[in-house]
Design a protein around this motif. Structure first.
Motif, PDB file in Angstrom:
ATOM      1  N   SER A  24       0.570  -1.508   0.356  1.00  0.00           N
ATOM      2  CA  SER A  24      -0.334   0.109   0.488  1.00  0.00           C
ATOM      3  C   SER A  24       0.967   1.549   0.055  1.00  0.00           C
ATOM      4  O   SER A  24       1.770   1.271   0.556  1.00  0.00           O
ATOM      5  CB  SER A  24      -1.143   0.268   0.991  1.00  0.00           C
ATOM      6  N   THR A  26       0.416   5.617   0.784  1.00  0.00           N
ATOM      7  CA  THR A  26      -0.653   6.605   1.497  1.00  0.00           C
ATOM      8  C   THR A  26       0.347   7.843   1.632  1.00  0.00           C
ATOM      9  O   THR A  26       1.458   8.142   1.405  1.00  0.00           O
ATOM     10  CB  THR A  26      -0.185   6.349   3.144  1.00  0.00           C
ATOM     11  N   HIS A  55      -5.041   4.246   7.448  1.00  0.00           N
ATOM     12  CA  HIS A  55      -4.506   3.189   7.274  1.00  0.00           C
ATOM     13  C   HIS A  55      -5.227   2.390   8.525  1.00  0.00           C
ATOM     14  O   HIS A  55      -5.517   1.081   8.418  1.00  0.00           O
ATOM     15  CB  HIS A  55      -3.407   3.148   6.711  1.00  0.00           C
ATOM     16  N   ALA A  56      -5.580   2.966   9.120  1.00  0.00           N
ATOM     17  CA  ALA A  56      -6.181   2.617  10.140  1.00  0.00           C
ATOM     18  C   ALA A  56      -7.508   2.140  10.210  1.00  0.00           C
ATOM     19  O   ALA A  56      -7.914   1.344  11.488  1.00  0.00           O
ATOM     20  CB  ALA A  56      -6.347   3.932  11.259  1.00  0.00           C
ATOM     21  N   ILE A  58      -7.930  -1.047   8.882  1.00  0.00           N
ATOM     22  CA  ILE A  58      -7.245  -2.314   8.479  1.00  0.00           C
ATOM     23  C   ILE A  58      -6.774  -2.299  10.627  1.00  0.00           C
ATOM     24  O   ILE A  58      -6.309  -3.446  10.762  1.00  0.00           O
ATOM     25  CB  ILE A  58      -6.788  -2.765   7.934  1.00  0.00           C
ATOM     26  N   ARG A  59      -6.543  -1.188  11.083  1.00  0.00           N
ATOM     27  CA  ARG A  59      -5.937  -1.347  12.962  1.00  0.00           C
ATOM     28  C   ARG A  59      -6.952  -2.546  13.523  1.00  0.00           C
ATOM     29  O   ARG A  59      -7.816  -2.975  13.051  1.00  0.00           O
ATOM     30  CB  ARG A  59      -5.950  -0.631  12.982  1.00  0.00           C
ATOM     31  N   PHE A  68       2.661   2.049  16.902  1.00  0.00           N
ATOM     32  CA  PHE A  68       2.488   2.984  15.586  1.00  0.00           C
ATOM     33  C   PHE A  68       3.180   3.785  16.018  1.00  0.00           C
ATOM     34  O   PHE A  68       3.265   4.986  14.956  1.00  0.00           O
ATOM     35  CB  PHE A  68       0.426   2.845  15.695  1.00  0.00           C
ATOM     36  N   LEU A  71       6.558   4.094  14.362  1.00  0.00           N
ATOM     37  CA  LEU A  71       6.286   3.879  12.821  1.00  0.00           C
ATOM     38  C   LEU A  71       6.241   5.301  12.197  1.00  0.00           C
ATOM     39  O   LEU A  71       6.793   5.619  11.723  1.00  0.00           O
ATOM     40  CB  LEU A  71       5.045   2.914  12.091  1.00  0.00           C
ATOM     41  N   TRP A  72       5.164   5.718  13.461  1.00  0.00           N
ATOM     42  CA  TRP A  72       5.546   7.052  12.721  1.00  0.00           C
ATOM     43  C   TRP A  72       6.548   8.601  12.992  1.00  0.00           C
ATOM     44  O   TRP A  72       7.086   9.181  12.007  1.00  0.00           O
ATOM     45  CB  TRP A  72       3.591   7.598  12.828  1.00  0.00           C
ATOM     46  N   ASN A  87      -3.319  -7.252  11.689  1.00  0.00           N
ATOM     47  CA  ASN A  87      -4.070  -6.097  11.006  1.00  0.00           C
ATOM     48  C   ASN A  87      -5.566  -7.097  10.746  1.00  0.00           C
ATOM     49  O   ASN A  87      -5.347  -8.229  11.241  1.00  0.00           O
ATOM     50  CB  ASN A  87      -3.512  -6.013   9.413  1.00  0.00           C
ATOM     51  N   VAL A 101       8.024   0.122   5.861  1.00  0.00           N
ATOM     52  CA  VAL A 101       7.394   0.778   5.878  1.00  0.00           C
ATOM     53  C   VAL A 101       8.487   2.298   5.218  1.00  0.00           C
ATOM     54  O   VAL A 101       9.095   2.589   6.130  1.00  0.00           O
ATOM     55  CB  VAL A 101       7.019   1.895   7.336  1.00  0.00           C
ATOM     56  N   TYR A 114       4.546   7.756   1.761  1.00  0.00           N
ATOM     57  CA  TYR A 114       4.493   6.819   1.983  1.00  0.00           C
ATOM     58  C   TYR A 114       4.151   5.400   1.622  1.00  0.00           C
ATOM     59  O   TYR A 114       3.258   5.245   1.174  1.00  0.00           O
ATOM     60  CB  TYR A 114       4.247   6.306   3.664  1.00  0.00           C
ATOM     61  N   HIS A 115       4.972   4.047   1.630  1.00  0.00           N
ATOM     62  CA  HIS A 115       5.203   3.217   0.692  1.00  0.00           C
ATOM     63  C   HIS A 115       5.125   2.099   1.766  1.00  0.00           C
ATOM     64  O   HIS A 115       6.439   2.178   2.380  1.00  0.00           O
ATOM     65  CB  HIS A 115       5.951   3.528   0.495  1.00  0.00           C
ATOM     66  N   SER A 116       4.215   1.049   1.571  1.00  0.00           N
ATOM     67  CA  SER A 116       4.365  -0.353   2.462  1.00  0.00           C
ATOM     68  C   SER A 116       4.425  -1.579   2.382  1.00  0.00           C
ATOM     69  O   SER A 116       3.395  -1.958   1.531  1.00  0.00           O
ATOM     70  CB  SER A 116       3.675  -0.460   3.987  1.00  0.00           C
ATOM     71  N   ARG A 118       4.325  -5.786   2.275  1.00  0.00           N
ATOM     72  CA  ARG A 118       4.018  -6.456   4.030  1.00  0.00           C
ATOM     73  C   ARG A 118       3.901  -8.267   3.789  1.00  0.00           C
ATOM     74  O   ARG A 118       3.805  -8.842   2.299  1.00  0.00           O
ATOM     75  CB  ARG A 118       3.478  -6.476   4.919  1.00  0.00           C
TER      76      ARG A 118
END
Ligand SMILES: Cc1cc2nc3c(=O)[nH]c(=O)nc-3n(C[C@H](O)[C@H](O)[C@H](O)COP(=O)(O)O)c2cc1C
Length: 175
Positions: A24, A26, A55-56, A58-59, A68, A71-72, A87, A101, A114-116, A118
């Motif tokens: 994904s 963002t 993105h939350a 799917i939290r 998180f 992460l941020w 998730n 991420v 941002y790009h992730s 998984r």
């Protein structure tokens, strides 16, 4: 289904294949701008339900907020991060991932999103991550004030790293 009307966790794990990569992207605020077919399938949402959502969406409620925050803090400061994340799919099933991420930059070196990516995590890593995340989450729940809870779980995570004598980025590869 929006984050506000999400299902409750079913406790059922949703598998995806070892060779699959959930991708994904963002914007700067964490709103989804791209979801690959595998993300769409595993999350159980339609593509149009994901694009534009935080993105939350799917939290999983059992994920500690301290993870998180890390992460941020990391990606906003321009660095990449690997993290184990649980998730939640649309129907409440869950799927653990090892997420990478990264910030995306424009030509001037400014972060534009941002790009992730998984992958399926190792079971042996999850055996260490799950009890730690449970403890972090419990620390968060002990405080009625959300901010105090986050301070407590962040301190707990920092304590684990201090005891291991490693940065988070070193420690995550010991799992
Ligand atoms: C590129 C990127 C990918 C993310 N992927 C996920 C993810 O797969 N699952 C998740 O719960 N949060 C993910 N997040 C973090 C969310 O933005 C959010 O911080 C987190 O879900 C906690 O939500 P909350 O602060 O509303 O509790 C991602 C953030 C970025 C920037």
């Amino acid at each position: 289904m929006s984050a506000a009307t999400r299902a409750t966790p079913t406790g059922i794990e949703r598998p995806f294949a070892l060779e699959e990569i959930i991708v994904s992207k963002t914007d700067l605020k964490g709103h989804i701008t791209y979801a690959n077919d595998i993300f769409v399938r595993v999350s159980g949402y339609e593509e149009h339900e994901l694009i534009g959502q935080p993105h939350a969406v799917i939290r999983h409620p059992e994920m500690p907020r301290a993870v998180f925050k890390l992460l941020w803090d990391t990606v906003e400061s321009g660095r990449e991060l690997f993290a184990y994340v649980n998730n939640m799919a649309r129907n409440g099933d869950h799927y653990w991932v090892l997420a990478h991420v990264t910030p995306s930059y424009d030509r001037e070196g400014k972060i534009v999103g941002y790009h992730s990516n998984r992958r399926v995590p190792e079971k042996s890593a999850l055996a260490k991550v799950i009890p730690l995340y449970d403890a972090l989450r419990a620390a968060e729940r002990r405080h009625s004030d959300r901010k105090d809870g986050l301070v407590a779980s962040t301190a707990m995570l920092e304590g684990v790293l201090a005891q291991a004598g490693m940065s988070y980025h070193e420690w995550v590869w010991t799992l």
